[in-house]
Design an enzyme around this catalytic site. Structure first.
Site, mmCIF file in Angstrom:
data_model
loop_
_atom_site.group_PDB
_atom_site.id
_atom_site.type_symbol
_atom_site.label_atom_id
_atom_site.label_comp_id
_atom_site.label_asym_id
_atom_site.label_seq_id
_atom_site.Cartn_x
_atom_site.Cartn_y
_atom_site.Cartn_z
ATOM 1 N N PHE A 193 0.861 -1.193 0.000
ATOM 2 C CA PHE A 193 0.000 0.000 0.000
ATOM 3 C C PHE A 193 0.890 1.234 0.000
ATOM 4 N N GLY A 194 0.840 2.003 -1.068
ATOM 5 C CA GLY A 194 1.736 3.147 -1.182
ATOM 6 C C GLY A 194 1.028 4.464 -0.986
ATOM 7 N N HIS A 237 6.153 13.619 2.262
ATOM 8 C CA HIS A 237 4.770 13.692 2.743
ATOM 9 C C HIS A 237 4.411 12.420 3.500
ATOM 10 N N SER A 273 3.071 12.409 7.472
ATOM 11 C CA SER A 273 1.847 12.710 8.233
ATOM 12 C C SER A 273 0.842 13.494 7.403
ATOM 13 N N ILE A 285 7.429 1.598 2.497
ATOM 14 C CA ILE A 285 6.273 0.781 2.134
ATOM 15 C C ILE A 285 6.501 -0.681 2.543
ATOM 16 N N GLU A 327 0.952 4.235 10.328
ATOM 17 C CA GLU A 327 -0.518 4.318 10.382
ATOM 18 C C GLU A 327 -0.982 5.535 11.172
ATOM 19 N N THR A 351 1.136 8.851 13.326
ATOM 20 C CA THR A 351 2.004 8.868 14.516
ATOM 21 C C THR A 351 1.151 9.076 15.777
ATOM 22 N N PHE A 386 -3.955 20.462 12.626
ATOM 23 C CA PHE A 386 -2.909 19.748 11.896
ATOM 24 C C PHE A 386 -1.928 20.698 11.230
HETATM 25 P P1 TGC Z 1 -8.962 15.954 6.273
HETATM 26 O O1 TGC Z 1 -9.320 17.300 5.710
HETATM 27 O O2 TGC Z 1 -9.201 15.670 7.701
HETATM 28 O O3 TGC Z 1 -9.704 14.825 5.409
HETATM 29 C C1 TGC Z 1 -9.625 14.804 4.008
HETATM 30 C C2 TGC Z 1 -10.877 14.142 3.479
HETATM 31 O O4 TGC Z 1 -10.916 12.781 3.943
HETATM 32 C C3 TGC Z 1 -12.121 12.574 4.693
HETATM 33 N N1 TGC Z 1 -11.773 11.641 5.771
HETATM 34 C C4 TGC Z 1 -12.167 10.381 5.800
HETATM 35 N N2 TGC Z 1 -12.939 9.673 4.970
HETATM 36 C C5 TGC Z 1 -13.143 8.372 5.269
HETATM 37 N N3 TGC Z 1 -12.598 7.771 6.352
HETATM 38 C C6 TGC Z 1 -11.813 8.468 7.206
HETATM 39 N N4 TGC Z 1 -11.275 7.880 8.264
HETATM 40 C C7 TGC Z 1 -11.563 9.836 6.940
HETATM 41 N N5 TGC Z 1 -10.840 10.795 7.555
HETATM 42 C C8 TGC Z 1 -10.980 11.911 6.819
HETATM 43 C C9 TGC Z 1 -12.530 13.937 5.165
HETATM 44 O O5 TGC Z 1 -13.897 13.984 5.464
HETATM 45 C C10 TGC Z 1 -12.159 14.789 3.972
HETATM 46 O O6 TGC Z 1 -13.145 14.583 3.000
HETATM 47 P P2 TGC Z 1 -13.557 15.762 1.988
HETATM 48 O O7 TGC Z 1 -14.655 15.181 1.169
HETATM 49 O O8 TGC Z 1 -13.977 16.905 2.876
HETATM 50 O O9 TGC Z 1 -12.324 16.086 1.196
HETATM 51 O O10 TGC Z 1 -7.444 15.636 5.876
HETATM 52 P P3 TGC Z 1 -6.106 16.354 6.290
HETATM 53 O O11 TGC Z 1 -5.305 16.564 5.065
HETATM 54 O O12 TGC Z 1 -6.375 17.537 7.182
HETATM 55 O O13 TGC Z 1 -5.353 15.204 7.132
HETATM 56 C C11 TGC Z 1 -5.826 14.763 8.333
HETATM 57 C C12 TGC Z 1 -4.809 13.747 8.945
HETATM 58 C C13 TGC Z 1 -3.525 14.455 9.358
HETATM 59 C C14 TGC Z 1 -5.499 13.208 10.174
HETATM 60 C C15 TGC Z 1 -4.501 12.623 7.935
HETATM 61 O O14 TGC Z 1 -3.789 13.110 6.853
HETATM 62 C C16 TGC Z 1 -3.744 11.483 8.547
HETATM 63 O O15 TGC Z 1 -4.354 10.575 9.113
HETATM 64 N N6 TGC Z 1 -2.367 11.488 8.459
HETATM 65 C C17 TGC Z 1 -1.566 10.361 8.901
HETATM 66 C C18 TGC Z 1 -1.049 9.624 7.685
HETATM 67 C C19 TGC Z 1 -1.010 8.139 7.907
HETATM 68 O O16 TGC Z 1 -1.617 7.583 8.800
HETATM 69 N N7 TGC Z 1 -0.310 7.456 7.046
HETATM 70 C C20 TGC Z 1 -0.260 6.038 7.100
HETATM 71 C C21 TGC Z 1 0.402 5.479 5.867
HETATM 72 S S1 TGC Z 1 0.077 3.763 5.649
HETATM 73 C C22 TGC Z 1 1.012 3.006 6.811
HETATM 74 O O17 TGC Z 1 1.620 3.579 7.631
HETATM 75 C C23 TGC Z 1 1.001 1.544 6.744
HETATM 76 S S2 TGC Z 1 2.029 0.746 7.870
HETATM 77 C C24 TGC Z 1 1.294 -0.770 7.772
HETATM 78 C C25 TGC Z 1 1.972 -1.840 8.459
HETATM 79 O O18 TGC Z 1 3.130 -2.158 8.128
HETATM 80 O O19 TGC Z 1 1.306 -2.438 9.324
HETATM 81 P P1 FAD Z 2 6.681 12.986 9.668
HETATM 82 O O1 FAD Z 2 5.323 13.189 9.121
HETATM 83 O O2 FAD Z 2 7.797 13.758 9.063
HETATM 84 O O3 FAD Z 2 6.618 13.279 11.232
HETATM 85 C C1 FAD Z 2 7.815 13.499 12.013
HETATM 86 C C2 FAD Z 2 7.367 13.970 13.392
HETATM 87 O O4 FAD Z 2 6.647 15.204 13.265
HETATM 88 C C3 FAD Z 2 6.415 12.995 14.086
HETATM 89 O O5 FAD Z 2 6.694 12.946 15.457
HETATM 90 C C4 FAD Z 2 5.050 13.608 13.867
HETATM 91 O O6 FAD Z 2 4.105 13.260 14.874
HETATM 92 C C5 FAD Z 2 5.396 15.095 13.917
HETATM 93 N N1 FAD Z 2 4.394 15.883 13.197
HETATM 94 C C6 FAD Z 2 4.123 15.890 11.867
HETATM 95 N N2 FAD Z 2 3.111 16.706 11.602
HETATM 96 C C7 FAD Z 2 2.724 17.245 12.788
HETATM 97 C C8 FAD Z 2 1.715 18.167 13.185
HETATM 98 N N3 FAD Z 2 0.866 18.702 12.305
HETATM 99 N N4 FAD Z 2 1.625 18.485 14.493
HETATM 100 C C9 FAD Z 2 2.462 17.916 15.417
HETATM 101 N N5 FAD Z 2 3.431 17.047 15.100
HETATM 102 C C10 FAD Z 2 3.553 16.717 13.809
HETATM 103 N N6 FAD Z 2 3.458 4.128 4.729
HETATM 104 C C11 FAD Z 2 2.697 3.628 3.712
HETATM 105 O O7 FAD Z 2 2.094 4.365 2.959
HETATM 106 N N7 FAD Z 2 2.617 2.284 3.525
HETATM 107 C C12 FAD Z 2 3.275 1.392 4.300
HETATM 108 O O8 FAD Z 2 3.160 0.170 4.109
HETATM 109 C C13 FAD Z 2 4.103 1.898 5.365
HETATM 110 N N8 FAD Z 2 4.837 1.035 6.121
HETATM 111 C C14 FAD Z 2 5.742 1.544 7.024
HETATM 112 C C15 FAD Z 2 6.630 0.691 7.669
HETATM 113 C C16 FAD Z 2 7.571 1.210 8.551
HETATM 114 C C17 FAD Z 2 8.564 0.294 9.192
HETATM 115 C C18 FAD Z 2 7.589 2.591 8.839
HETATM 116 C C19 FAD Z 2 8.575 3.165 9.824
HETATM 117 C C20 FAD Z 2 6.716 3.442 8.203
HETATM 118 C C21 FAD Z 2 5.793 2.938 7.283
HETATM 119 N N9 FAD Z 2 4.950 3.793 6.554
HETATM 120 C C22 FAD Z 2 4.158 3.299 5.547
HETATM 121 C C23 FAD Z 2 5.064 5.232 6.711
HETATM 122 C C24 FAD Z 2 4.391 5.799 7.954
HETATM 123 O O9 FAD Z 2 3.016 5.827 7.814
HETATM 124 C C25 FAD Z 2 4.981 7.175 8.198
HETATM 125 O O10 FAD Z 2 6.298 6.994 8.676
HETATM 126 C C26 FAD Z 2 4.163 8.000 9.178
HETATM 127 O O11 FAD Z 2 2.902 8.319 8.644
HETATM 128 C C27 FAD Z 2 4.893 9.288 9.585
HETATM 129 O O12 FAD Z 2 5.406 9.955 8.483
HETATM 130 P P2 FAD Z 2 6.944 10.429 8.486
HETATM 131 O O13 FAD Z 2 7.788 9.261 8.834
HETATM 132 O O14 FAD Z 2 7.188 11.109 7.203
HETATM 133 O O15 FAD Z 2 7.069 11.433 9.687
#
Ligand code: TGC
Ligand code: FAD
Length: 407
Positions: free
Chosen positions: A151-152, A158, A160, A185, A386, A388, A406
Site C-alpha cells: 500500500f503506497g 509527505h 503525516s 512501504i 498508520e 504517529t 494539523f
Molecule cells: P482531512 O481534511 O481531515 O480529510 C480529508 C478528506 O478525507 C475525509 N476523511 C475520511 N474519509 C473516510 N474515512 C476516514 N477515516 C476519513 N478521515 C478523513 C474527510 O472527510 C475529507 O473529505 P472531503 O470530502 O472533505 O475532502 O485531511 P487532512 O489533510 O487535514 O489530514 C488529516 C490527517 C492528518 C489526520 C490525515 O492526513 C492522517 O491521518 N495522516 C496520517 C497519515 C497516515 O496515517 N499514514 C499512514 C500510511 S500507511 C502506513 O503507515 C502503513 S504501515 C502498515 C503496516 O506495516 O502495518
Molecule cells: P513525519 O510526518 O515527518 O513526522 C515526524 C514527526 O513530526 C512525528 O513525530 C510527527 O508526529 C510530527 N508531526 C508531523 N506533523 C505534525 C503536526 N501537524 N503536528 C504535530 N506534530 C507533527 N506508509 C505507507 O504508505 N505504507 C506502508 O506500508 C508503510 N509502512 C511503514 C513501515 C515502517 C517500518 C515505517 C517506519 C513506516 C511505514 N509507513 C508506511 C510510513 C508511515 O506511515 C509514516 O512513517 C508515518 O505516517 C509518519 O510519516 P513520516 O515518517 O514522514 O514522519
C-alpha cells in the site's frame, strides 16, 4: 497468583525453546467471546507457536523476511478476515479479526504488518472501491497468499500529511502515465501488486493497482532498520509507468479513500499491539518468579510487583477497549476518532510495558534469548506508522473541539 492473571506456565523465550504462552484474562473477558472466536484465537495461537516463535529471533537477527509465511498465512485465513468468502475472505466479525491480529503480533509486529497490509490496505480497498472484475482478479489470489500486496501512500516529503503528495498520473487516452515515488512501504520489495495513491491532472487523489513487471516500476529495499526486521520495507518508484486504465479504483476519490482503509488497519494495530504487550508481560512475570536476587525471587520485591500490576492493569483496560471497538466496527458505527484513541493508547501502553518488562529482565532483557527487546524495537515503528502518536492525538483534539490543529 490466580489462574486468570496468567493461564498456563512453563518455559518460553529462547528461539529454540518451547513457546508456552497463554494470555492474561483478569476480567474474564473470554465470557464475551463466542466459541467460534475462541477457536479462531486458539488456532492462531497454535500457528504462531509452530510457525513463528521457533524462527522469529533468527529472522530478525538476520533481517530476513520469511517469504514462505505468506502462503501459510493464506492457508490460515489471515488475509481479509472480514471480506466475504465469495472473494476468498473469511467473512468473519471484527472481534475475530482483532484476535487474529493480537495473536500474530504476540509473535512479532513485523509478521502482523505483513498481514495488516495485505488484508486491510490491499484487499480492503480493492473490495470497497474496486470493480467486480478487479475483485475477481485480485482478491482470491491475495487471500490465499498466492499474491503479496503493498500500500503506497507515504512519500519522502509527505508522511503525516499525505494530502501534499506529488505522485501523479496523466490520462494518455489508452493508459495512465504514472510518475513519482513512495517511501517506507511494507512488503514493497516482494510485492506482486501495489495499491498506489496518486493525483490526477485535477489534483484529485485516486487509487491505482500497479502490478510488478510494468516497465519503469521498481521497488528498492530499505536496509539497516533496527525495527520490524522480519518485515521487508521499501520504496515504490514510478518512472513513466504505463498503468492500464482498468486498474483505477473507481469507488471513491480524494484523501478520504486511503484514510478509510487506514481505519481498518489501525483497528488491527490496536489489537495487535496488545498481543505484543501480553508477550512481554508473560515473559516478565515468569522471569520475575524465577530470577533470584538477595536470596529471593525478584517477584517478591514491591517495585517489581508494581511493574507487573501496572502491566496487567493496562492490558486489561486495552482488552476491554478493543472488544467494544470491535463491536462498534461490526455495527459499522466506529468513528475514525474512536479508532485513533485505541491505536494511540494501545501502542503507547504496549511500548511502556515492553520497556518495563525489559527492566525486569535486567541485562538478559537486551538479548535475543527473550522477546522483549525485539517487541520494544518493533513497537517504535508501530507508534509511528498508520498515523504517529501525535497525529492521533490531533485527530482526537479535532473531534473534541471541532478545530483541526494539523497545520
Ligand atoms: P482531512 O481534511 O481531515 O480529510 C480529508 C478528506 O478525507 C475525509 N476523511 C475520511 N474519509 C473516510 N474515512 C476516514 N477515516 C476519513 N478521515 C478523513 C474527510 O472527510 C475529507 O473529505 P472531503 O470530502 O472533505 O475532502 O485531511 P487532512 O489533510 O487535514 O489530514 C488529516 C490527517 C492528518 C489526520 C490525515 O492526513 C492522517 O491521518 N495522516 C496520517 C497519515 C497516515 O496515517 N499514514 C499512514 C500510511 S500507511 C502506513 O503507515 C502503513 S504501515 C502498515 C503496516 O506495516 O502495518
Ligand atoms: P513525519 O510526518 O515527518 O513526522 C515526524 C514527526 O513530526 C512525528 O513525530 C510527527 O508526529 C510530527 N508531526 C508531523 N506533523 C505534525 C503536526 N501537524 N503536528 C504535530 N506534530 C507533527 N506508509 C505507507 O504508505 N505504507 C506502508 O506500508 C508503510 N509502512 C511503514 C513501515 C515502517 C517500518 C515505517 C517506519 C513506516 C511505514 N509507513 C508506511 C510510513 C508511515 O506511515 C509514516 O512513517 C508515518 O505516517 C509518519 O510519516 P513520516 O515518517 O514522514 O514522519
Amino acid at each position: 497468583m490466580s489462574a486468570n492473571t496468567l493461564q498456563g506456565g512453563g518455559s518460553r523465550t529462547k528461539s529454540t525453546s518451547r513457546d508456552d504462552f497463554e494470555s492474561p484474562d483478569f476480567y474474564q473477558l473470554d465470557e464475551l467471546l463466542t466459541d467460534e472466536q475462541k477457536l479462531i484465537r486458539s488456532s492462531m495461537r497454535d500457528f504462531v507457536k509452530q510457525e513463528i516463535s521457533p524462527y522469529i529471533e533468527d529472522w530478525c537477527q538476520q533481517a530476513t523476511f520469511p517469504e514462505g509465511i505468506v502462503k501459510k498465512f493464506g492457508e490460515m485465513g489471515v488475509f481479509g478476515p472480514t471480506i466475504p468468502s465469495k472473494y476468498g475472505g473469511g467473512g468473519m466479525d471484527y472481534v475475530s479479526y482483532g484476535l487474529i491480529m493480537q495473536e500474530i503480533e504476540r509473535g512479532d509486529s513485523g509478521m502482523r504488518s505483513t498481514a495488516s497490509v495485505q488484508g486491510s490496505l490491499v484487499m480492503y480497498p480493492i473490495y470497497m472501491l474496486g470493480t467486480e472484475e478487479q475483485k475477481k482478479t485480485y482478491l482470491p489470489k491475495l487471500a490465499t497468499g498466492e499474491m503479496l500486496g503493498c500500500f503506497g501512500l507515504t512519500e519522502p516529503d509527505h508522511g503525516s500529511n499525505p494530502a501534499g503528495m506529488t505522485t501523479h498520473f496523466r490520462d494518455m487516452g489508452d493508459h495512465f502515465l504514472l510518475n513519482g515515488s513512495k517511501m517506507w512501504i511494507s512488503n514493497a520489495p516482494k510485492a506482486d501488486v501495489a495499491v498506489v495513491w496518486a493525483k490526477d491532472e485535477n489534483q484529485r487523489i485516486h487509487g491505482l493497482i500497479v502490478e510488478r513487471g510494468l516497465e519503469g516500476f521498481t521497488t528498492p529495499e530499505t536496509h539497516d532498520k533496527w525495527s520490524l526486521r522480519a518485515s521487508c520495507t521499501g520504496e515504490l518508484v514510478f518512472d513513466n509507468v504505463k498503468v492500464p486504465k482498468e486498474n483505477l479504483l473507481p469507488g471513491k476519490s480524494g484523501l478520504g479513500a486511503p484514510l478509510m482503509c487506514l481505519d481498518s488497519a489501525r483497528f488491527g494495530i490496536a489489537w495487535g499491539a496488545i498481543g505484543a504487550a501480553m508477550d512481554c508481560y508473560y515473559s516478565a512475570r515468569k522471569y520475575a518468579m524465577e530470577r533470584i536476587q538477595f536470596e529471593k525471587p525478584i517477584a517478591s520485591f514491591q517495585l517489581v510487583q508494581k511493574k507487573l500490576a501496572e502491566m496487567l492493569t493496562e492490558i486489561t483496560k486495552a482488552q476491554l477497549l478493543n472488544w467494544r471497538l470491535a463491536k462498534l466496527m461490526d455495527q459499522n458505527n466506529a468513528s475514525t476518532a474512536q479508532i485513533s484513541l485505541a491505536k494511540r493508547n494501545n501502542v503507547a501502553v504496549a511500548l511502556e510495558i515492553a520497556r518495563e518488562a525489559r527492566q525486569i529482565h535486567g541485562g538478559m532483557g537486551i538479548t535475543g534469548d527473550y522477546p522483549i527487546m525485539r517487541h520494544m524495537m518493533n513497537l517504535e515503528s508501530v507508534i509511528t506508522y498508520e498515523g504517529t502518536h501525535d497525529i492521533h492525538l490531533l485527530i482526537l483534539g479535532n473531534e473534541i473541539t471541532g478545530i483541526p490543529a494539523f497545520s
